[in-house]
Design an enzyme around this catalytic site. Structure first.
Site, PDB file in Angstrom:
ATOM      1  N   ARG A  83     -10.314  16.489  81.007  1.00 18.24           N
ATOM      2  CA  ARG A  83     -10.828  17.851  80.851  1.00 18.24           C
ATOM      3  C   ARG A  83     -11.505  18.368  82.124  1.00 18.24           C
ATOM      4  NH1 ARG A  83     -11.073  18.976  75.406  1.00 18.24           N
ATOM      5  NH2 ARG A  83     -12.510  20.681  75.774  1.00 18.24           N
ATOM      6  N   TRP A 143     -15.549  20.350  85.124  1.00 14.49           N
ATOM      7  CA  TRP A 143     -14.549  21.126  85.879  1.00 14.49           C
ATOM      8  C   TRP A 143     -15.240  22.449  86.192  1.00 14.49           C
ATOM      9  CZ3 TRP A 143     -11.683  25.722  85.425  1.00 14.49           C
ATOM     10  CH2 TRP A 143     -10.553  25.808  86.249  1.00 14.49           C
ATOM     11  N   GLY A 164     -17.588  25.134  78.511  1.00 11.43           N
ATOM     12  CA  GLY A 164     -17.296  26.533  78.182  1.00 11.43           C
ATOM     13  C   GLY A 164     -18.010  27.472  79.132  1.00 11.43           C
ATOM     14  N   GLU A 191       2.054  19.969  91.923  1.00  9.25           N
ATOM     15  CA  GLU A 191       0.718  19.685  91.388  1.00  9.25           C
ATOM     16  C   GLU A 191       0.221  18.286  91.697  1.00  9.25           C
ATOM     17  OE1 GLU A 191       0.149  19.868  87.104  1.00  9.25           O
ATOM     18  OE2 GLU A 191       2.223  19.307  86.800  1.00  9.25           O
ATOM     19  N   HIS A 248      19.873  36.054  98.228  1.00  8.47           N
ATOM     20  CA  HIS A 248      19.101  37.298  98.217  1.00  8.47           C
ATOM     21  C   HIS A 248      17.742  37.113  98.892  1.00  8.47           C
ATOM     22  CE1 HIS A 248      22.189  39.072  95.757  1.00  8.47           C
ATOM     23  NE2 HIS A 248      22.113  38.042  94.942  1.00  8.47           N
TER      24      HIS A 248
HETATM   25  C1  F6R Z   1       1.349  21.005  84.308  1.00  6.74           C
HETATM   26  C2  F6R Z   1       0.556  21.220  83.111  1.00  6.74           C
HETATM   27  C3  F6R Z   1       0.042  22.585  82.869  1.00  6.74           C
HETATM   28  C4  F6R Z   1      -0.058  22.854  81.357  1.00  6.74           C
HETATM   29  C5  F6R Z   1      -0.740  24.202  81.104  1.00  6.74           C
HETATM   30  C6  F6R Z   1      -0.774  24.534  79.634  1.00  6.74           C
HETATM   31  O1  F6R Z   1       1.807  19.691  84.387  1.00  6.74           O
HETATM   32  O2  F6R Z   1       0.304  20.327  82.362  1.00  6.74           O
HETATM   33  O3  F6R Z   1       0.798  23.553  83.495  1.00  6.74           O
HETATM   34  O4  F6R Z   1       1.221  22.845  80.819  1.00  6.74           O
HETATM   35  O5  F6R Z   1      -2.046  24.156  81.600  1.00  6.74           O
HETATM   36  O6  F6R Z   1      -1.441  23.562  78.915  1.00  6.74           O
HETATM   37  P1  F6R Z   1      -1.205  23.366  77.374  1.00  6.74           P
HETATM   38  O7  F6R Z   1       0.186  22.889  77.179  1.00  6.74           O
HETATM   39  O8  F6R Z   1      -2.221  22.351  76.954  1.00  6.74           O
HETATM   40  O9  F6R Z   1      -1.420  24.697  76.719  1.00  6.74           O
END
Ligand code: F6R
Length: 611
Positions: A27, A76, A102, A491, A507
């Site tokens: 997270r 985070w 949050g 990533e 293009h």
């Molecule tokens: C890339 C990745 C992200 C998630 C995105 C949505 O590897 O994992 O792009 O796909 O943050 O997350 P979810 O699927 O949890 O809604």
């Protein structure tokens, strides 16, 4: 984002907090900290570090912290850069400690108010206002539960918090509004955390708190109040999650483990949802049949990798189910003021079920008057699941690596199941259905075979590790797979990667091609291969290095500029799912050579619960 955990026990909770944080690092992981009421000194002690939980764990070794009560956090950053001052827990006047996941939207006016009341701020975070507010109300003579309740009434935003106080050294008070929170019910000890995975080493008995709930827990009891302050009972669930399901085992990274878990994850997602060549509609819930009957189109909403799954599904839904489908990134959909269609099935796709944009987009679609909603999700009881009319769970098991792998391929399989049940209503014959079901049954085996390319991809990765850019090409249903391949590479390896539909090459992007720009083509033996071949010739002719993932070598004549990665015969229906796998492995090995933190790439987090 961020992960929180709190514990009240008879034993020392410090190791429990640390183990829980490690399991919550998906997270966020830019800083970490904990606060305990130290035993026997009876002081509120805090330790915070920049970096991951392992740094916190190392720092703890220099201390003798020991306590039966505490809270902890992995962060985070949203408000304020990752720094020790901004790391949680935040403390007010050596009395109240708070961890928070949050965002407090009105933190600026609250901060001014608290400054006028004489509180001194030591961080740039929104969280610190919560600590001071609770302290303020505690000083007015309120018990901790009431002080937290009263403080929360002043906050706008979405959050989950956990609080300890020197004034009530046996309690942890926690609350949720918009961010998930679960209680872990142990024997003579109780816990609270952002997610069940953090609690599995200590208990499997969990309570999912509902929106607006607040819990006060001590080691031998807990009381839950709902949003109105009324005591409520919430059911205890026995989690099926295994402690080792979130352990790495012998794998060096979760990502690799999760890539190799795909055959099993897909088999579990298919599970007993098919029988005798048919997809069982009941898999979508009791009301599915009735709700699907009304559907005339599909609106898919998702973010990131899940969005790519939606893009693949659009091809299936239109070509197999003969139903119109639009796919949109959630953060765009929610602000676009789309025209509602009451006969459009709204499909949200999310691994975590907590992605703020996807959730908000779903709520917006409902508000606008779109049709019934279906969530394809990997986390039961997540916010998205609870907000949807129907649910189709992917049974990928916990996905810890930030880069999504097994969640993606299981989402694709779930979408193929959806495609069949909708297709039935638009002329899909029993024979066609049986053919698709058969293809789905062969999927785990086909993925096993694709995983057999592991060694070859490990060697191939060396050709990419010193590059700064990579271009991915695909056509038709394999274009979103090229997009997903590019996302995986960027990533975790930090190599700039972009995907183009191959027909778009001339293009503009063709101008980029030189021998420093490797080009990856996803080129299975489908109807578009001939067209793709001419696009590849365009790259070839300009000296570009081509790496072609194809069924057979025959795609293009081999040369020093061209390498074919052969996947062998793959059933066309499941081909996008199979082709995703070698691209995941390639990204993994490139990242490994580059020495990045594969499971926790910089600046990212697994669950994006902020806008
Ligand atoms: C890339 C990745 C992200 C998630 C995105 C949505 O590897 O994992 O792009 O796909 O943050 O997350 P979810 O699927 O949890 O809604």
């Amino acid at each position: 984002m961020c992960g929180i955990i709190g514990a009240a026990a008879e034993r020392d909770v410090v190791p429990i907090l640390i183990e829980g944080l490690k399991r919550l690092e998906y997270r966020g992981y830019d800083s970490a900290g904990l606060a305990v009421i130290d035993y026997p000194s009876h002081t509120l002690e805090r330790l915070r570090v920049i970096g991951k939980v392992e740094v916190l764990e190392k720092s703890l070794k220099q201390t003798s912290l020991c306590s039966p009560i505490g809270i902890a956090h992995t962060r985070w950053a949203t408000h304020g850069k990752p720094s020790q001052e901004n790391a949680h827990p935040h403390i007010s006047r050596d009395t109240i400690a708070v961890v928070h996941n949050g965002i407090v939207e009105n933190y600026a006016p609250l901060r001014s108010l608290l400054e006028q009341r004489g509180y001194e701020f030591t961080s740039e975070t929104d969280t610190e206002v919560i600590a001071h507010l609770i302290h303020y109300y505690s000083q007015q003579g309120m018990k901790l539960t009431q002080a937290v309740q009263t403080s929360l009434q002043e906050l706008r935003g979405s959050y989950a918090i956990a609080v300890i106080s020197m004034l009530e050294p046996n309690s942890v008070v926690a609350a949720r509004r918009g961010s998930p929170l679960v209680i872990g019910v142990g024997i003579g000890e109780n816990f609270v955390a952002s997610d069940v995975a953090a609690l599995i080493p200590v208990t499997q008995r969990v309570i999912f708190l509902e929106e607006g709930d607040l819990v006060t827990l001590q080691r031998d009891n807990y009381q839950i109040l709902d949003f109105s302050g009324t005591p409520v009972t919430r059911p205890i669930h026995v989690s099926q999650l295994q402690a080792d399901a979130v352990e790495r085992g012998t794998y060096r990274h979760y990502m690799k483990k999760e890539i190799f878990e795909q055959p099993r994850a897909l088999a579990e997602t298919l599970g007993n949802r098919i029988h005798n060549g048919k997809v069982l509609e009941a898999s979508f819930g009791h009301h599915a049949q009735h709700l699907f009957d009304k559907v005339e189109s599909v609106q898919i909403i998702a973010c990131g990798t899940s969005y790519h799954a939606g893009l693949v599904a659009r091809y299936w839904l239109e070509s197999i189910a003969k139903i119109p489908c639009t796919v949109e990134v959630a953060s765009e959909f929610r602000y676009r003021q789309p025209l509602p269609n009451p006969k459009a099935l709204v499909v949200t796709i999310s691994q975590s079920g907590e992605t703020a944009d996807t959730l908000a987009a779903l709520l917006e679609a409902k508000r606008l008057g779109f049709g019934p909603s279906l969530s394809i999700c990997n986390v039961p009881e997540s916010s998205l699941v609870r907000a949807s009319d129907m649910v189709l769970m992917t049974h990928a098991g916990p996905e810890i690596g930030v880069a999504s792998t097994k969640a993606f391929t299981t989402q694709l399989l779930a979408l193929l199941l959806l495609c069949v049940v909708l297709g039935r209503r638009h002329g899909l014959s029993a024979a066609q259905e049986a053919e698709i079901v058969h293809a789905m049954e062969t999927l785990p085996g086909a993925i096993e075979k694709a995983l057999g390319l592991d060694k070859q991809l490990q060697v191939l990765a060396e050709r990419f590790a010193d590059k700064h850019h990579t271009l991915f090409l695909g056509r038709g249903i394999h274009y979103p797979i090229a997009m997903e391949g590019a996302l995986k590479l960027k990533e975790i390896s930090y190599i700039h990667a972009e995907a183009y539909p191959a027909g778009e090459l001339k293009h503009g992007p063709l101008a980029l091609i030189d021998n420093d720009m490797p080009v990856i083509a996803v080129a299975p033996n489908d109807a578009l291969q001939e067209k793709l071949k001419s696009n590849l010739q365009e790259v070839h002719a300009r000296g570009g290095q081509l790496f072609v993932f194809a069924n057979h070598r025959a795609v293009l004549p081999a040369s020093e500029f061209l390498e074919i990665i052969e996947l062998g015969e793959v059933n066309e229906i499941i081909s996008p799912i199979v082709y995703a796998v070698p691209l995941q492995l390639l990204a993994y090995y490139v990242a490994l050579i580059k020495g990045t933190d594969v499971d926790k790439p910089r600046n990212l987090a697994k669950s994006v619960t902020v806008e």
